[in-house]
Enzyme design. Sequence first.
Site, PDB file in Angstrom:
ATOM      1  N   GLU A   1       8.210   2.339  14.806  1.00  0.00           N
ATOM      2  CA  GLU A   1       9.003   2.834  13.682  1.00  0.00           C
ATOM      3  C   GLU A   1       8.920   4.356  13.724  1.00  0.00           C
ATOM      4  O   GLU A   1       7.881   4.909  14.085  1.00  0.00           O
ATOM      5  CB  GLU A   1       8.405   2.325  12.375  1.00  0.00           C
ATOM      6  CG  GLU A   1       8.516   0.811  12.257  1.00  0.00           C
ATOM      7  CD  GLU A   1       8.138   0.311  10.887  1.00  0.00           C
ATOM      8  OE1 GLU A   1       7.103   0.756  10.374  1.00  0.00           O
ATOM      9  OE2 GLU A   1       8.873  -0.531  10.351  1.00  0.00           O
TER      10      GLU A   1
ATOM     11  N   GLU B   1       4.005  -4.314  12.436  1.00  0.00           N
ATOM     12  CA  GLU B   1       3.051  -3.224  12.192  1.00  0.00           C
ATOM     13  C   GLU B   1       1.882  -3.850  11.454  1.00  0.00           C
ATOM     14  O   GLU B   1       1.958  -4.088  10.253  1.00  0.00           O
ATOM     15  CB  GLU B   1       3.696  -2.131  11.331  1.00  0.00           C
ATOM     16  CG  GLU B   1       4.884  -1.445  11.953  1.00  0.00           C
ATOM     17  CD  GLU B   1       4.549  -0.638  13.189  1.00  0.00           C
ATOM     18  OE1 GLU B   1       3.355  -0.475  13.518  1.00  0.00           O
ATOM     19  OE2 GLU B   1       5.488  -0.185  13.846  1.00  0.00           O
TER      20      GLU B   1
ATOM     21  N   CYS C   1      -3.485   1.097   7.018  1.00  0.00           N
ATOM     22  CA  CYS C   1      -3.783   0.512   8.329  1.00  0.00           C
ATOM     23  C   CYS C   1      -4.288   1.566   9.308  1.00  0.00           C
ATOM     24  O   CYS C   1      -4.974   1.244  10.264  1.00  0.00           O
ATOM     25  CB  CYS C   1      -2.540  -0.173   8.871  1.00  0.00           C
ATOM     26  SG  CYS C   1      -1.097   0.901   8.828  1.00  0.00           S
TER      27      CYS C   1
ATOM     28  N   ASN D   1       0.804  -1.234   0.000  1.00  0.00           N
ATOM     29  CA  ASN D   1       0.000   0.000   0.000  1.00  0.00           C
ATOM     30  C   ASN D   1       0.834   1.281   0.000  1.00  0.00           C
ATOM     31  O   ASN D   1       0.426   2.277  -0.577  1.00  0.00           O
ATOM     32  CB  ASN D   1      -1.025   0.001   1.146  1.00  0.00           C
ATOM     33  CG  ASN D   1      -0.411  -0.203   2.500  1.00  0.00           C
ATOM     34  OD1 ASN D   1       0.732  -0.622   2.621  1.00  0.00           O
ATOM     35  ND2 ASN D   1      -1.160   0.091   3.540  1.00  0.00           N
TER      36      ASN D   1
END
Length: 476
Positions: free
Chosen positions: A450, A241, A275, A140
């Site tokens: 992150e 993630e 997400c 994505n």
Amino acid sequence: MTEYPFSKHELTEADPGTGQPFASCPATSVLDVDDCVQSSQRAFQAYRYTNPRERAKWLLAWHNLIIGAKEDIAKIVVYETGKPMAEALLEVDYGLSFVWWFIGEAERIRGSTAIPAVSNRRTFVIKQPIGVCVALVPWNFPVAMILRKVTAALAAGCTMIVKPSPETPLSVLALADLAHRAGFPSGVLNVLTTDMANTPALSESLCKHPLVRKVTFTGSTTVGRLIARHCSEGLKKLTLELGGNCPFIVFDDADLQAALDALKILKWRTCGQACTHANRVFVQRGVFSKFEKMLVEATKQIRVGHGSAAGTTMGALTTPRAVDKLMLHVTDAENNGARVLLGGKQPEGLQGFFFEPTILSDMTPKMLSYREEIFGPLLALYAFDTEEEAVRLANDTSMGLASYFFTKDVDRTWRLLEDLDAGMIGMNSGNSSCAESPFGGIKESGYGKEAGKDVAIEEYLIAKTGTLTLHSGAKI
Ligand SMILES: NC(=O)c1ccc[n+]([C@@H]2O[C@H](COP(=O)([O-])OP(=O)(O)OC[C@H]3O[C@@H](n4cnc5c(N)ncnc54)[C@H](O)[C@@H]3O)[C@@H](O)[C@H]2O)c1
Ligand SMILES: O=CCCC(=O)O
């Protein structure tokens, strides 16, 4: 493109905007894993001892080369993901912000010293690169996700192997080519492109290779669980993630235009495939009808089309399976009493993996979209009455990536920051992901961070404790 040294198989890429093949690249397999890891390990033995300033300079050179190639990279992203050119350019900029951030972080890695209770002792902690790292990255945000992971690893002194998603290998290869031109020594950044058939075995083999010390994965919670299992055997350090099921709450006292502006990005950008996107939109009953109308009017302005066409504001979904999933969500909601305010089907006259921007109202917790991440252009509206109810509904999910709310009440703002179960909270803010802040979820949205100061680079470091005993001259 030069032929990849290891593999003889080919991966064909389809343009989501037409459904037609447009490029191909090598599809590597488990047979290629060991050579690749050995190459990364050899490179690590030298790279780990490079001066941090040298690493920062290489990152800066990479950063500047990416800026120079921005239009070309964005064009590849359009054809790989289906997103419009303007979004692809924004993604490259977003990715560049991570390179810039980790250029700075490279020279700011710090240990610590202390005087323990035993007075003639001194303890210190030094930080060292963990070793060969593997990044399993999604389709994505193929540029931004890779740059967020790779630049942290390279700044820390690690080498990295990237396995891109089968849908988006070319943008990664382009970035790797630029990294090579920036001067990074051979083997510091390796890429293993592959197809869907080889992805599970290849990923497992990378996770289980004894020389791999750290894995970072972005993708679905289902696959994240598998990766965690693979990594548990060798007790590999892991960052996950994973999916969200993010609530977006609009209170009666909210600035509705601000909420709408944020929601437009948190639902329609990337064709709903992020997400961090709003999966369940809770609107307090006092403003429900008004907000619903504003939303429908704003959504009617969206122009769906090929990402490369002028005027397109929403592109195609990246995969054909996403179209099937959306149909399932719409049918399920309708069967359970939802109203379709807009869309609900594939647009006519467009080839490729398209779906109309869809708004469903009168949604309830019975529905599939309440429990599962939609990951597409479907906006689900739920009404609520009280703050307590909104918090209960928002937290009623196994996920915990991000939560958003809009209100002018300062006390409530603080209460919700404390009460919402998510790793990132947007307070009168939409997507706030940025290089300067830690990005990551809680619960089944994963673990590890992150971006952000210190925490992101820590993911690629080990801490070593030294204890020195002074046999003479200790003053305390
Ligand atoms: N967190 C994110 O940024 C993100 C990105 C992409 C997809 N997703 C999730 O994935 C769902 C849809 O995407 P999908 O249809 O590609 O789902 P998926 O679960 O099949 O794949 C997700 C990612 O994992 C990879 N993958 C799949 N099987 C794997 C395996 N056995 N080992 C290693 N990697 C594997 C895929 O290449 C892809 O990049 C969404 O509903 C969303 O929940 C999340
Ligand atoms: O979809 C996953 C990442 C999105 C982001 O970085 O905001």
